[in-house]
Design a protein around this motif. Structure first.
Motif, PDB file in Angstrom:
ATOM      1  N   GLY A 149       0.841  -1.200   0.000  1.00  0.00           N
ATOM      2  CA  GLY A 149       0.000   0.000   0.000  1.00  0.00           C
ATOM      3  C   GLY A 149       0.871   1.243   0.000  1.00  0.00           C
ATOM      4  N   GLU A 150       0.769   2.032   1.076  1.00  0.00           N
ATOM      5  CA  GLU A 150       1.500   3.291   1.100  1.00  0.00           C
ATOM      6  C   GLU A 150       2.908   3.177   1.653  1.00  0.00           C
ATOM      7  N   ALA A 151       3.163   2.100   2.397  1.00  0.00           N
ATOM      8  CA  ALA A 151       4.480   1.988   3.009  1.00  0.00           C
ATOM      9  C   ALA A 151       5.293   0.852   2.396  1.00  0.00           C
ATOM     10  N   PHE A 152       6.582   1.061   2.289  1.00  0.00           N
ATOM     11  CA  PHE A 152       7.539   0.049   1.836  1.00  0.00           C
ATOM     12  C   PHE A 152       7.484  -1.100   2.831  1.00  0.00           C
ATOM     13  N   GLY A 153       7.357  -2.331   2.331  1.00  0.00           N
ATOM     14  CA  GLY A 153       7.197  -3.446   3.259  1.00  0.00           C
ATOM     15  C   GLY A 153       7.771  -4.763   2.770  1.00  0.00           C
ATOM     16  N   PHE A 154       7.292  -5.833   3.344  1.00  0.00           N
ATOM     17  CA  PHE A 154       7.803  -7.187   3.192  1.00  0.00           C
ATOM     18  C   PHE A 154       7.922  -7.653   1.744  1.00  0.00           C
ATOM     19  N   VAL A 155       6.865  -7.471   0.971  1.00  0.00           N
ATOM     20  CA  VAL A 155       6.887  -7.946  -0.417  1.00  0.00           C
ATOM     21  C   VAL A 155       7.855  -7.100  -1.245  1.00  0.00           C
ATOM     22  N   ASP A 156       7.893  -5.804  -0.954  1.00  0.00           N
ATOM     23  CA  ASP A 156       8.835  -4.933  -1.664  1.00  0.00           C
ATOM     24  C   ASP A 156      10.263  -5.413  -1.416  1.00  0.00           C
ATOM     25  N   VAL A 157      10.581  -5.738  -0.155  1.00  0.00           N
ATOM     26  CA  VAL A 157      11.918  -6.240   0.191  1.00  0.00           C
ATOM     27  C   VAL A 157      12.193  -7.554  -0.544  1.00  0.00           C
TER      28      VAL A 157
END
Lengths: 240, 224
Positions: B152-160
């Motif tokens: 969503g709006e924050a960089f997170g687990f899947v992005d990593v």
């Protein structure tokens, strides 16, 4: 969840060890659910919509929202139903990493070795497959020793994450022995796993959801016959 | 809390799995010692720390080893919950979706890219690998949709989990897997957005250096 009722629906298939993991998790947590048996040769609209990426079972649908992948579902149940008994995963981050590691090992090494053995056609392939399955069982025996610390389960006194992961294969292991004549968790080679298996299948919550081993054996023999017929047909076609 | 004890990462510069761990550690501002491994001559430390798989990455913390990149990232997130929480603390459904998509990257994307460089060009299996790769990228593109990040709006687990693989776009193109800007323009834009974060910029491989490395892998391990 606030308000009335959590609606839980599980899309599964009677012979799927992965679907069985979720049934076991729901049973151990005392959660009631509606079960839908899928014909994987003729997948339902519901399955295709709930799991468009893989079109596989199990899928847990919670108040209309789908969760896919057996061990992702098991973690979800821990997190979405914190009041439903002790969580499968421990609270310490390191212990959680260890539990997740062994659950992953069961899929990547143990299960894949069984699949390879099942698919083996030549004597060499069978020998190699057998070697792999025994090696994986031995490694898992060590894991059980380490994780249980003398207690009955991977999770200690109570069923934990790895017990659920392996429990999905409890019926499969018995069926495999009848169909292929190879005992996966032999009391001489892997005494802790043999004792774990005997103990696990006696649990009331496990008994409540275990598939009929006879039906699994029948299915296993049918698949074996089909594979043999396919091999024979290929050989005949090559010879002619 | 053991959070202040020594942290070491056993890794290989080109590994997208190792890069995931580096990104997570950097997001959490955790200081650690990076030890480059020689996989052709595995160190005693690596063999001792990951006896089951003998692979990198391995995180060593407070004298214990954690293996498997996604497990390491969850461990990092749980041990150092702030700054930058990677999995949302209060949303079990969002956490389940994140875990699902992170696994997708491993099971589908990584599998396709491996077949793409390993198999012989022109053979049916290689054509299948190309098709499967396009399918994987298209699926990820659709999942991202119009959002800034997968969570969503924050960089997170899947992005990593996914961003290290964006350095492979150049390699995919070289191996006939298609042009990323055409196949998955949103993913390309998302990759640029992620690279604005120092944690990502410092970790991911240079695409050209990576391509040379893959050529070396193909020569060594590829189908003859």
């Amino acid at each position: 969840m606030a308000g009335g009722g959590d609606e839980l629906k599980l899309l599964g298939m009677f012979a799927s060890p992965f679907a069985l993991r979720v049934k076991l998790a729901l049973s151990f947590k005392g959660l009631s659910f509606e079960y839908v048996e899928e014909d994987l040769r003729n997948k339902s609209e519901l399955l295709v919509v709930a799991n468009p990426v893989h079109r596989k079972v199990p899928v847990l649908i919670h108040n209309g929202l789908p969760v896919c992948e057996s061990m992702v579902i098991v973690q979800y149940l821990d997190e979405a139903f914190p009041g439903a008994g002790a969580p499968f995963l421990p609270s310490d981050p390191y212990d959680r990493a260890v539990a997740r590691f062994w659950a992953s090992y069961i899929d990547e090494k143990l299960f894949s070795a069984w699949v390879a053995l099942f698919a083996a056609k030549t004597e060499e392939e069978k020998a190699e497959g057998t070697k792999q399955t025994l090696a994986a069982a031995e490694t898992l025996e060590g894991a059980l020793r380490e994780c249980s610390k003398g207690k009955p389960f991977f999770g200690g006194d109570a069923i934990g994450y790895v017990d659920v992961a392996l429990g999905g294969f409890a019926a499969y292991v018995h069926a495999f022995e009848e169909v292929h004549g190879l005992r996966q968790f032999d009391a001489a080679r892997t005494p802790l796993l043999a004792a774990w298996l005997a103990r696990f299948v006696e649990l009331d919550s496990a008994k409540a959801v275990m598939p009929d081993v006879g039906r699994l054996v029948e299915r296993g023999k049918m698949m074996q016959a089909q594979a043999a017929a396919a091999t024979a047909a290929t050989a005949a076609a090559k010879a002619s | 809390m053991a959070a202040t004890e020594e942290v070491t990462l056993l890794d290989l510069w080109a590994s997208p799995f190792g890069q995931r761990c580096r990104i997570a550690l950097a997001e959490k501002k955790v200081e650690y010692e990076y030890i480059e491994q020689n996989l052709a001559d595995k160190s005693e430390l690596l063999l001792r720390s990951n006896p089951v798989h003998k692979k990198i990455p391995v995180l060593l913390h407070a004298g214990r080893s954690i293996c498997e990149s996604l497990l390491i990232v969850e461990y990092i997130d749980e041990t150092w919950p702030s700054p930058s929480p990677l999995l949302p603390a209060d949303d079990p459904y969002a956490r389940a979706r994140a875990r699902f998509w992170a696994r997708y990257v491993d099971d589908k994307l990584f599998d396709c890219q491996t077949r793409l460089w390993k198999l012989k060009s022109g053979e049916p299996a290689h054509e299948q690998a190309k098709e499967d790769l396009v399918q994987a990228l298209t699926t990820l593109e659709a999942e991202l949709g119009d959002r800034d990040y997968f969570g969503g709006e924050a960089f997170g687990f899947v992005d990593v989990a996914l961003v290290p693989f964006t350095a492979w776009f150049h390699t995919y193109e070289k191996f006939g897997g298609g042009v990323a800007e055409e196949l998955c323009p949103r993913l390309v834009a998302w990759a640029h957005r992620c690279k604005e974060r120092n944690s990502v910029a410092m970790a991911i491989a240079d695409p050209h250096k990576l391509y040379d490395f893959v050529l070396y892998l193909k020569q060594k391990f590829g189908a003859k």
